[in-house]
Design an enzyme around this catalytic site. Structure first.
Site, short mmCIF file in Angstrom:
data_model
loop_
_atom_site.label_atom_id
_atom_site.label_comp_id
_atom_site.label_asym_id
_atom_site.label_seq_id
_atom_site.Cartn_x
_atom_site.Cartn_y
_atom_site.Cartn_z
N TRP A 179 0.71 2.49 -11.59
CA TRP A 179 1.47 3.36 -10.68
C TRP A 179 1.56 4.78 -11.22
O TRP A 179 1.30 5.75 -10.51
CB TRP A 179 2.87 2.80 -10.46
N GLY A 198 0.41 -0.13 -4.89
CA GLY A 198 1.58 -0.77 -5.47
C GLY A 198 2.86 0.04 -5.33
O GLY A 198 3.92 -0.39 -5.79
N ASP A 199 2.79 1.20 -4.70
CA ASP A 199 3.95 2.07 -4.58
C ASP A 199 4.93 1.53 -3.55
O ASP A 199 4.56 1.26 -2.40
CB ASP A 199 3.51 3.49 -4.20
N LEU A 200 6.20 1.38 -3.94
CA LEU A 200 7.20 0.80 -3.05
C LEU A 200 7.41 1.67 -1.81
O LEU A 200 7.60 1.16 -0.71
CB LEU A 200 8.52 0.62 -3.80
N ILE A 202 5.21 3.60 -0.33
CA ILE A 202 4.08 3.39 0.57
C ILE A 202 4.24 2.09 1.33
O ILE A 202 4.04 2.02 2.56
CB ILE A 202 2.75 3.37 -0.24
#
Length: 222
Positions: A179, A198-200, A202
């Site tokens: 990340w 894996g970005d929350l 996004i």
């Protein structure tokens, strides 16, 4: 693309020149790597941002009104690599507002100037904890400073490396994972071919925009 064709022709000419002039000692591999890196990892510029927005607006009816409201991305490449990595560590698993507040206190510890690796190592984990760092992040920032000073991590010729090579270079530092490196590649190096699956933010944004019952998996985002 025509741009890639130009690079390919250039490489072929270079190989031919080396073949007829043995005094040229520049490694052919180096030239090919430059061509590969430039063609594969197009940097974010005003033109690239406009082309991306136009393409997405044309092909995605959900994103079209969002792009119209928000406008073009403001991400542009810069070379303040060390600061970007420190800021990325500070911002891990925090809201933008919370990260900005901690970073403000962090810079204030050094009389308003962003600290060098040497200066960071003058502060203990407890000093950093006092301004909002977790114990883990305090260790991560100090570990990065140590790696920079001992030469384990170097910022030389990063633009010559592929995305995967850059990720491999920096994930040897504690606390720097996929990340963090995705954020670094986009916001610092201006690489346009990075998708932080894996970005929350996004994940939640896609779920909300497309009316999904749950956040998508990385494979679904791809």
């Amino acid at each position: 693309t025509s741009f890639f064709k130009i690079l390919t022709v250039g490489f072929q000419c270079f190989r031919h020149t080396c073949a007829i002039n043995p005094r040229i000692v520049v490694p052919q591999r180096w030239f090919y790597k430059v061509c590969f890196t430039i063609s594969r990892s197009m940097l974010i510029t005003d033109d690239v941002a406009a082309q991306a927005a136009e393409y997405l607006s044309k092909h995605d009816l959900v994103l079209r009104p969002v792009i119209a409201e928000v406008g073009l991305t403001t991400m542009r490449p810069h070379t303040d690599y060390y600061r970007e990595l420190v800021e990325s560590i500070i911002g891990q698993q925090l809201s933008i507002k919370a990260a900005a507040a901690i970073e403000g206190r962090f810079v204030a510890m050094f009389e308003g100037e962003f600290p060098t690796p040497e200066q960071i190592l003058t502060k203990s984990d407890e000093d950093l904890r006092a301004i909002g760092f977790s114990y883990a992040k305090a260790r991560y920032v100090r570990d990065l400073a140590v790696h920079v000073l001992d030469g384990t991590v170097t910022f030389t010729n990063l633009n010559m490396l592929s995305n995967d090579e850059i990720v491999g270079e920096f994930t040897k530092v504690k606390g720097i994972g996929e990340w963090t490196m995705h954020m670094f590649l986009m916001f610092c190096m201006g690489r346009s071919d990075v998708l932080p699956v894996g970005d929350l933010g996004i994940k939640n944004g896609i779920r909300a925009l497309y009316g999904l019952e749950k956040a998508p998996t990385p494979d679904e985002i791809r």
